[in-house]
Motif scaffolding. Structure first.
Motif, mmCIF file in Angstrom:
data_model
loop_
_atom_site.group_PDB
_atom_site.id
_atom_site.type_symbol
_atom_site.label_atom_id
_atom_site.label_comp_id
_atom_site.label_asym_id
_atom_site.label_seq_id
_atom_site.Cartn_x
_atom_site.Cartn_y
_atom_site.Cartn_z
ATOM 1 N N ILE A 169 7.767 26.764 -41.294
ATOM 2 C CA ILE A 169 6.610 27.398 -41.947
ATOM 3 C C ILE A 169 6.185 26.590 -43.172
ATOM 4 O O ILE A 169 4.991 26.337 -43.390
ATOM 5 N N ILE A 170 7.161 26.152 -43.957
ATOM 6 C CA ILE A 170 6.849 25.310 -45.125
ATOM 7 C C ILE A 170 6.190 24.012 -44.669
ATOM 8 O O ILE A 170 5.232 23.530 -45.281
ATOM 9 N N TYR A 171 6.693 23.441 -43.577
ATOM 10 C CA TYR A 171 6.141 22.197 -43.034
ATOM 11 C C TYR A 171 4.686 22.394 -42.607
ATOM 12 O O TYR A 171 3.824 21.543 -42.887
ATOM 13 N N TYR A 172 4.393 23.510 -41.955
ATOM 14 C CA TYR A 172 3.016 23.789 -41.544
ATOM 15 C C TYR A 172 2.095 23.907 -42.754
ATOM 16 O O TYR A 172 0.966 23.388 -42.738
ATOM 17 N N LEU A 173 2.549 24.580 -43.780
ATOM 18 C CA LEU A 173 1.745 24.716 -44.997
ATOM 19 C C LEU A 173 1.480 23.346 -45.621
ATOM 20 O O LEU A 173 0.375 23.073 -46.108
ATOM 21 N N HIS A 174 2.499 22.485 -45.587
ATOM 22 C CA HIS A 174 2.365 21.116 -46.087
ATOM 23 C C HIS A 174 1.298 20.355 -45.289
ATOM 24 O O HIS A 174 0.465 19.639 -45.864
ATOM 25 N N ARG A 175 1.280 20.529 -43.975
ATOM 26 C CA ARG A 175 0.304 19.847 -43.127
ATOM 27 C C ARG A 175 -1.121 20.347 -43.416
ATOM 28 O O ARG A 175 -2.064 19.557 -43.479
ATOM 29 N N PHE A 176 -1.281 21.650 -43.582
ATOM 30 C CA PHE A 176 -2.594 22.199 -43.919
ATOM 31 C C PHE A 176 -3.081 21.658 -45.266
ATOM 32 O O PHE A 176 -4.268 21.346 -45.429
ATOM 33 N N TYR A 177 -2.169 21.563 -46.217
ATOM 34 C CA TYR A 177 -2.516 21.058 -47.546
ATOM 35 C C TYR A 177 -3.055 19.632 -47.453
ATOM 36 O O TYR A 177 -4.107 19.314 -48.026
ATOM 37 N N TYR A 178 -2.352 18.778 -46.711
ATOM 38 C CA TYR A 178 -2.775 17.385 -46.604
ATOM 39 C C TYR A 178 -4.078 17.249 -45.835
ATOM 40 O O TYR A 178 -4.944 16.438 -46.192
ATOM 41 N N LYS A 179 -4.254 18.042 -44.781
ATOM 42 C CA LYS A 179 -5.502 17.958 -44.031
ATOM 43 C C LYS A 179 -6.679 18.378 -44.907
ATOM 44 O O LYS A 179 -7.748 17.766 -44.880
ATOM 45 N N GLY A 180 -6.494 19.431 -45.697
ATOM 46 C CA GLY A 180 -7.541 19.871 -46.607
ATOM 47 C C GLY A 180 -7.882 18.806 -47.637
ATOM 48 O O GLY A 180 -9.053 18.582 -47.961
ATOM 49 N N LYS A 181 -6.844 18.137 -48.142
ATOM 50 C CA LYS A 181 -7.053 17.083 -49.128
ATOM 51 C C LYS A 181 -7.810 15.906 -48.519
ATOM 52 O O LYS A 181 -8.728 15.343 -49.144
#
Length: 326
Positions: A169-181
């Motif tokens: 779950i933390i990894y998914y949140l990390h991926r969303f963060y980078y895609k948004g950036k």
């Protein structure tokens, strides 16, 4: 996700189920649940057999009805109905609940790929694709395998996989963060962008980028938050000419157009035939665009042959067009 990841996820869910007191307290229920979670984690991909027919049918239907809301409700009933008679001492309700979770999780994680699913069917046939996790993600696969090894060597499977899924779950949140950036960076680079597609790769910090404006296509690559534009094309509308109209009637090209949101087209005229090619711009690899649809027509606009799918050399494409009828 890929087949291997779905298999280890099915095993992991069987381990996670040991946190359920009903499962933990019954060997019959535990064994049945493990079998059901493995099968449930695979069953929506039964439509992969469509590839045996041809790529056009596969592209149009893979992750379609088998991943729909009715299917997510029906698969657990069918799987439970098959497994329970072989082990009637198992708790029927909990067997169904864990089977349902396995099927639901399969469809849910597929939403995060670039390919996506028709998970909201029958309410809409729109493909739901969030594009933050690659079809095969080494981290997700590896952490499941690590959890399975810990289970084999005596670790409590329930708590082990509870920790595994917390990390995921933390990894998914990390991926969303980078895609948004990255989306923000691309918008700053190309302020007139009308559509931005940012797709994951197998490498955690590598992303594919395809951008549309009113007049151009841009294709790029990102490493962490460093974005490079590699190719740039004029955005030429597909003309309503007799050759293009005839080519669009082909099932392979039609399937390609139903799947690809960003592409460019080419048409070549030879002495005895025409060749129409549509090229998906999302999958640039080593300067090559491997996902294509090609239609070969005679001078009377009859389709001679066609192909859609992944092609990494012009020689192989020639062979496909020679032997596969349109």
């Amino acid at each position: 996700m890929d087949t291997g990841t779905h298999i280890v996820m099915g095993l992991a869910l069987g381990g996670l189920a040991t946190l359920d007191p009903v499962v933990a307290g019954s060997t019959a229920t535990a064994s049945s649940v493990l079998a059901a979670t493995i099968i449930g984690s695979q069953i929506p991909d039964i439509d992969t057999v469509l590839k045996l027919r041809n790529n056009a049918v596969y592209i149009r239907n893979h992750r379609g009805i088998t991943h729909s809301i009715p299917a997510v409700l029906l698969w657990p009933v069918l799987i439970t109905g098959v497994i329970y008679p072989f082990n009637p001492e198992a708790d029927l309700l909990h067997l169904w609940l864990w089977t349902f979770l396995a099927v639901f999780l399969h469809v849910f994680v597929d939403i995060f790929n670039s390919y996506g699913t028709q998970a909201l069917r029958p309410f809409t046939c729109k493909w739901v694709a969030l594009g933050v996790i690659n079809t095969f993600d080494p981290f997700i696969f590896a952490i499941h395998v690590a959890g399975l090894f810990l289970w084999v060597f005596g670790s409590h499977p329930g708590y082990t996989f509870l920790a595994v899924y917390a990390l995921i779950i933390i990894y998914y949140l990390h991926r969303f963060y980078y895609k948004g950036k990255l989306t923000k960076i691309v918008k700053e680079m190309i302020p007139d962008a009308t559509d931005i597609i940012i797709a994951p790769t197998m490498k955690n910090h590598e992303w594919r980028i395809a951008v549309m404006t009113e007049k151009q296509f841009f294709v790029g690559r990102a490493h962490r938050v460093h974005v490079r534009i590699l190719d740039q094309y004029s955005r030429v509308p597909v003309p309503d000419t007799p050759v293009l109209k005839a080519a669009k009637k082909d099932s392979n090209l039609s399937a390609f157009l139903s799947f690809s949101p960003v592409y460019r087209w080419e048409m070549d005229e030879f002495d005895d035939h025409y060749e129409v090619r549509f090229i998906d711009l999302r999958y640039r690899s080593n300067g090559h665009y491997p996902f294509v649809a090609v239609v070969k027509l005679d001078l009377d606009l009859n389709i001679l042959s066609s192909y859609t799918g992944w092609i990494y050399s012009e020689e192989k494409l020639r062979k496909k067009l020679e032997f596969i009828p349109g």
